[in-house]
Design a protein around this motif. Structure first.
Motif, PDB file in Angstrom:
ATOM      1  N   GLU A   1       5.863 -10.263  15.200  1.00 24.70           N
ATOM      2  CA  GLU A   1       3.798 -10.064  13.884  1.00 24.70           C
ATOM      3  C   GLU A   1       4.759  -8.577  12.854  1.00 24.70           C
ATOM      4  OE1 GLU A   1       2.001  -8.230  16.989  1.00 24.70           O
ATOM      5  OE2 GLU A   1       0.055  -7.519  16.089  1.00 24.70           O
ATOM      6  N   MET A   2       5.523  -7.710  13.351  1.00 26.07           N
ATOM      7  CA  MET A   2       5.483  -6.763  12.711  1.00 26.07           C
ATOM      8  C   MET A   2       6.301  -7.363  11.457  1.00 26.07           C
ATOM      9  SD  MET A   2       7.178  -3.765  14.938  1.00 26.07           S
ATOM     10  CE  MET A   2       7.847  -2.778  13.997  1.00 26.07           C
ATOM     11  N   GLY A   3       7.633  -8.475  11.601  1.00 22.77           N
ATOM     12  CA  GLY A   3       7.893  -9.342  10.147  1.00 22.77           C
ATOM     13  C   GLY A   3       6.969  -9.435   8.928  1.00 22.77           C
ATOM     14  N   LEU A   4       5.711 -10.423  10.068  1.00 23.33           N
ATOM     15  CA  LEU A   4       5.122 -10.570   9.574  1.00 23.33           C
ATOM     16  C   LEU A   4       4.091  -9.927   8.766  1.00 23.33           C
ATOM     17  CD1 LEU A   4       3.526 -13.894  11.390  1.00 23.33           C
ATOM     18  CD2 LEU A   4       5.032 -14.095   9.717  1.00 23.33           C
ATOM     19  N   VAL A   5       3.880  -8.308   9.050  1.00 21.29           N
ATOM     20  CA  VAL A   5       3.104  -7.277   7.982  1.00 21.29           C
ATOM     21  C   VAL A   5       3.705  -7.034   7.496  1.00 21.29           C
ATOM     22  CG1 VAL A   5       2.052  -5.498   9.351  1.00 21.29           C
ATOM     23  CG2 VAL A   5       1.533  -7.192  10.594  1.00 21.29           C
ATOM     24  N   LEU A   6       5.558  -6.625   7.755  1.00 26.30           N
ATOM     25  CA  LEU A   6       5.593  -5.891   6.984  1.00 26.30           C
ATOM     26  C   LEU A   6       6.079  -6.662   5.262  1.00 26.30           C
ATOM     27  CD1 LEU A   6       8.306  -3.445   9.064  1.00 26.30           C
ATOM     28  CD2 LEU A   6       6.060  -3.138   7.571  1.00 26.30           C
ATOM     29  N   SER A   7       6.185  -7.628   5.905  1.00 31.33           N
ATOM     30  CA  SER A   7       6.434  -8.813   4.813  1.00 31.33           C
ATOM     31  C   SER A   7       4.974  -9.538   3.705  1.00 31.33           C
ATOM     32  CB  SER A   7       6.704 -10.238   4.976  1.00 31.33           C
ATOM     33  OG  SER A   7       6.239 -10.852   5.493  1.00 31.33           O
ATOM     34  N   ALA A   8       3.956  -8.950   3.621  1.00 35.49           N
ATOM     35  CA  ALA A   8       2.761  -9.425   3.577  1.00 35.49           C
ATOM     36  C   ALA A   8       2.856  -8.477   2.235  1.00 35.49           C
ATOM     37  CB  ALA A   8       1.392  -8.662   4.299  1.00 35.49           C
ATOM     38  N   ASP A   9       2.145  -9.075   1.106  1.00 35.66           N
ATOM     39  CA  ASP A   9       1.680  -8.113  -0.246  1.00 35.66           C
ATOM     40  C   ASP A   9       1.148  -6.850  -0.084  1.00 35.66           C
ATOM     41  OD1 ASP A   9       2.212 -10.875  -0.634  1.00 35.66           O
ATOM     42  OD2 ASP A   9       0.518 -11.767  -0.795  1.00 35.66           O
ATOM     43  N   TYR A  10       0.567  -7.142   0.977  1.00 31.48           N
ATOM     44  CA  TYR A  10      -0.050  -5.228  -0.182  1.00 31.48           C
ATOM     45  C   TYR A  10       0.439  -3.938   1.313  1.00 31.48           C
ATOM     46  CZ  TYR A  10      -1.493  -6.401   5.443  1.00 31.48           C
ATOM     47  OH  TYR A  10      -0.951  -7.186   7.169  1.00 31.48           O
ATOM     48  N   PHE A  11       2.436  -4.466   2.382  1.00 30.57           N
ATOM     49  CA  PHE A  11       2.934  -3.757   2.113  1.00 30.57           C
ATOM     50  C   PHE A  11       4.110  -3.784   0.960  1.00 30.57           C
ATOM     51  CE2 PHE A  11       1.404  -3.207   6.283  1.00 30.57           C
ATOM     52  CZ  PHE A  11       1.673  -1.680   6.545  1.00 30.57           C
ATOM     53  N   GLY A  12       4.086  -4.460  -0.232  1.00 36.91           N
ATOM     54  CA  GLY A  12       5.201  -4.115  -1.087  1.00 36.91           C
ATOM     55  C   GLY A  12       5.063  -3.077  -1.844  1.00 36.91           C
ATOM     56  N   SER A  13       5.937  -2.856  -2.676  1.00 35.02           N
ATOM     57  CA  SER A  13       6.600  -1.967  -3.333  1.00 35.02           C
ATOM     58  C   SER A  13       5.448  -1.657  -4.414  1.00 35.02           C
ATOM     59  CB  SER A  13       8.167  -1.757  -4.315  1.00 35.02           C
ATOM     60  OG  SER A  13       8.054  -2.695  -4.869  1.00 35.02           O
ATOM     61  N   GLN A  14       4.759  -2.802  -5.172  1.00 35.83           N
ATOM     62  CA  GLN A  14       3.925  -2.706  -5.357  1.00 35.83           C
ATOM     63  C   GLN A  14       2.293  -1.824  -5.522  1.00 35.83           C
ATOM     64  OE1 GLN A  14       5.361  -5.870  -5.443  1.00 35.83           O
ATOM     65  NE2 GLN A  14       3.492  -6.618  -4.017  1.00 35.83           N
ATOM     66  N   SER A  15       2.532  -2.164  -4.363  1.00 40.25           N
ATOM     67  CA  SER A  15       1.315  -1.859  -3.178  1.00 40.25           C
ATOM     68  C   SER A  15       0.574   0.261  -2.993  1.00 40.25           C
ATOM     69  CB  SER A  15       1.111  -2.163  -2.211  1.00 40.25           C
ATOM     70  OG  SER A  15       0.250  -3.486  -2.529  1.00 40.25           O
ATOM     71  N   PHE A  16       2.498   1.020  -3.362  1.00 39.87           N
ATOM     72  CA  PHE A  16       1.816   2.504  -3.099  1.00 39.87           C
ATOM     73  C   PHE A  16       2.020   2.476  -4.930  1.00 39.87           C
ATOM     74  CE2 PHE A  16       4.003   0.582   0.459  1.00 39.87           C
ATOM     75  CZ  PHE A  16       3.981   1.407   1.868  1.00 39.87           C
ATOM     76  N   PRO A  17       0.736   3.644  -4.367  1.00 36.18           N
ATOM     77  CA  PRO A  17       0.613   5.123  -5.787  1.00 36.18           C
ATOM     78  C   PRO A  17       2.293   5.692  -5.678  1.00 36.18           C
ATOM     79  CG  PRO A  17       0.264   5.234  -3.742  1.00 36.18           C
ATOM     80  CD  PRO A  17       0.358   4.938  -3.934  1.00 36.18           C
ATOM     81  N   ASP A  18       2.131   5.846  -6.993  1.00 34.92           N
ATOM     82  CA  ASP A  18       3.446   6.899  -7.671  1.00 34.92           C
ATOM     83  C   ASP A  18       3.180   8.106  -6.753  1.00 34.92           C
ATOM     84  OD1 ASP A  18       5.657   7.390  -8.832  1.00 34.92           O
ATOM     85  OD2 ASP A  18       4.664   7.765 -10.406  1.00 34.92           O
ATOM     86  N   HIS A  19       4.030   8.173  -6.296  1.00 36.75           N
ATOM     87  CA  HIS A  19       4.518   9.716  -5.454  1.00 36.75           C
ATOM     88  C   HIS A  19       3.912  10.641  -6.140  1.00 36.75           C
ATOM     89  CE1 HIS A  19       5.904   7.053  -1.780  1.00 36.75           C
ATOM     90  NE2 HIS A  19       6.792   6.313  -2.430  1.00 36.75           N
ATOM     91  N   ALA A  20       4.124  10.930  -7.279  1.00 40.05           N
ATOM     92  CA  ALA A  20       4.317  11.985  -8.135  1.00 40.05           C
ATOM     93  C   ALA A  20       2.957  12.579  -8.404  1.00 40.05           C
ATOM     94  CB  ALA A  20       4.451  11.837  -9.569  1.00 40.05           C
ATOM     95  N   ALA A  21       2.778  13.727  -7.433  1.00 38.87           N
ATOM     96  CA  ALA A  21       1.623  14.288  -7.925  1.00 38.87           C
ATOM     97  C   ALA A  21       1.227  14.849  -7.704  1.00 38.87           C
ATOM     98  CB  ALA A  21       1.474  14.324  -5.927  1.00 38.87           C
ATOM     99  N   PRO A  22      -0.276  15.455  -8.198  1.00 39.95           N
ATOM    100  CA  PRO A  22      -0.292  16.581  -9.209  1.00 39.95           C
ATOM    101  C   PRO A  22      -0.438  18.024  -9.015  1.00 39.95           C
ATOM    102  CG  PRO A  22      -2.307  15.597  -8.272  1.00 39.95           C
ATOM    103  CD  PRO A  22      -0.958  14.710  -7.353  1.00 39.95           C
ATOM    104  N   ALA A  23      -0.251  18.974  -9.542  1.00 37.44           N
ATOM    105  CA  ALA A  23       0.127  20.263  -8.735  1.00 37.44           C
ATOM    106  C   ALA A  23      -1.132  20.555  -8.168  1.00 37.44           C
ATOM    107  CB  ALA A  23       0.137  21.194 -10.213  1.00 37.44           C
ATOM    108  N   GLY A  24      -1.178  21.823  -7.414  1.00 40.21           N
ATOM    109  CA  GLY A  24      -1.923  21.332  -6.179  1.00 40.21           C
ATOM    110  C   GLY A  24      -2.311  20.515  -5.088  1.00 40.21           C
ATOM    111  N   TYR A  25      -1.940  19.697  -5.186  1.00 38.97           N
ATOM    112  CA  TYR A  25      -2.229  18.608  -3.788  1.00 38.97           C
ATOM    113  C   TYR A  25      -1.711  18.747  -2.691  1.00 38.97           C
ATOM    114  CZ  TYR A  25      -2.700  13.552  -2.611  1.00 38.97           C
ATOM    115  OH  TYR A  25      -2.403  11.947  -1.301  1.00 38.97           O
ATOM    116  N   SER A  26      -3.212  17.913  -2.138  1.00 34.66           N
ATOM    117  CA  SER A  26      -2.489  18.422  -0.310  1.00 34.66           C
ATOM    118  C   SER A  26      -2.645  17.277   0.544  1.00 34.66           C
ATOM    119  CB  SER A  26      -4.065  19.670   0.217  1.00 34.66           C
ATOM    120  OG  SER A  26      -3.418  19.733   1.344  1.00 34.66           O
ATOM    121  N   ASN A  27      -1.708  16.579   1.105  1.00 34.46           N
ATOM    122  CA  ASN A  27      -2.452  15.609   1.882  1.00 34.46           C
ATOM    123  C   ASN A  27      -3.399  15.577   2.670  1.00 34.46           C
ATOM    124  OD1 ASN A  27      -0.743  16.746   3.305  1.00 34.46           O
ATOM    125  ND2 ASN A  27       0.628  15.119   3.194  1.00 34.46           N
TER     126      ASN A  27
END
Length: 203
Positions: free
Chosen positions: A105-131
């Protein structure tokens, strides 16, 4: 190799080792302590992912509260380890099947398209950004209804736990606060006048 990658592999190794020791340790107290180490390692991984709020919440809630409670409960209970380990290997096939299903199950979930590198935003955060601020905004806007639903479920669990502890038992003594408050002094105290007795030959 970057320092961040080295720290990640070290924390991941500690996490895997601690998780393995949780299920293989013979002493329950040692298992709880290894679980605390696993939570600390997971918190370090969250810090590497720039999720400070989740890391602090993991350490404060699970390590600071839940695991301390588990540790006290395990230390106060008189657990017979040998009795618990009887028939342990008879459950191994079922456990292996469940573990294999979880891995698939974990393999199927992690291999899905929405877990690919293209689905994640750029790690460069603007100044003053608070997660933390962004997480709060998402919880109370896009995920407001699931958040409220989780709160209701936790409230129901608390009420159910209180009701289970207040079950009427025939072997337990109970006090009625209303009857205690309504008691008068004349109901509990009686003053008796007795004549004075003197010993013979006394002064």
């Amino acid at each position: 190799m970057e320092l961040k990658s080295i720290v990640f592999y070290v924390l991941a190794a500690f996490l895997l080792l601690a998780a393995l020791r949780v299920i293989t340790a013979r002493n329950p107290v040692h298992a709880v302590l290894y679980l605390v180490l696993a939570f600390f390692s997971a918190g370090g991984l969250w810090l590497l992912l720039s999720a400070e709020f989740l890391a602090i919440a993991l350490v404060m809630v699970y390590v600071g509260a839940v695991m301390v409670l588990f540790l006290f409960v395990v230390m106060m209970l008189d657990i017979n380890i040998e009795r618990l380990r009887r028939g342990f290997w008879s459950y191994l096939p079922v456990g292996a099947v469940v573990g294999l299903l979880m891995v698939v199950e974990m393999g199927l979930v992690l291999s899905a398209d929405y877990f690919g590198s293209q689905s994640f935003p750029d790690h460069a955060a603007p100044a003053g950004y608070s997660n933390t601020q962004e997480l709060g905004r998402l919880l109370f806007t896009d995920y407001a209804y699931p958040f409220e639903l989780a709160s209701v479920i936790l409230l129901v669990a608390i009420v159910a736990a209180v009701i289970l502890t207040l079950r009427h038992r025939t072997d337990a003594k109970r006090l009625d606060p209303a009857r205690q408050i309504a008691v008068k002094a004349s109901d509990r105290l009686r003053i008796v006048r007795m004549p004075v007795e003197k010993e013979e030959g006394g002064e």
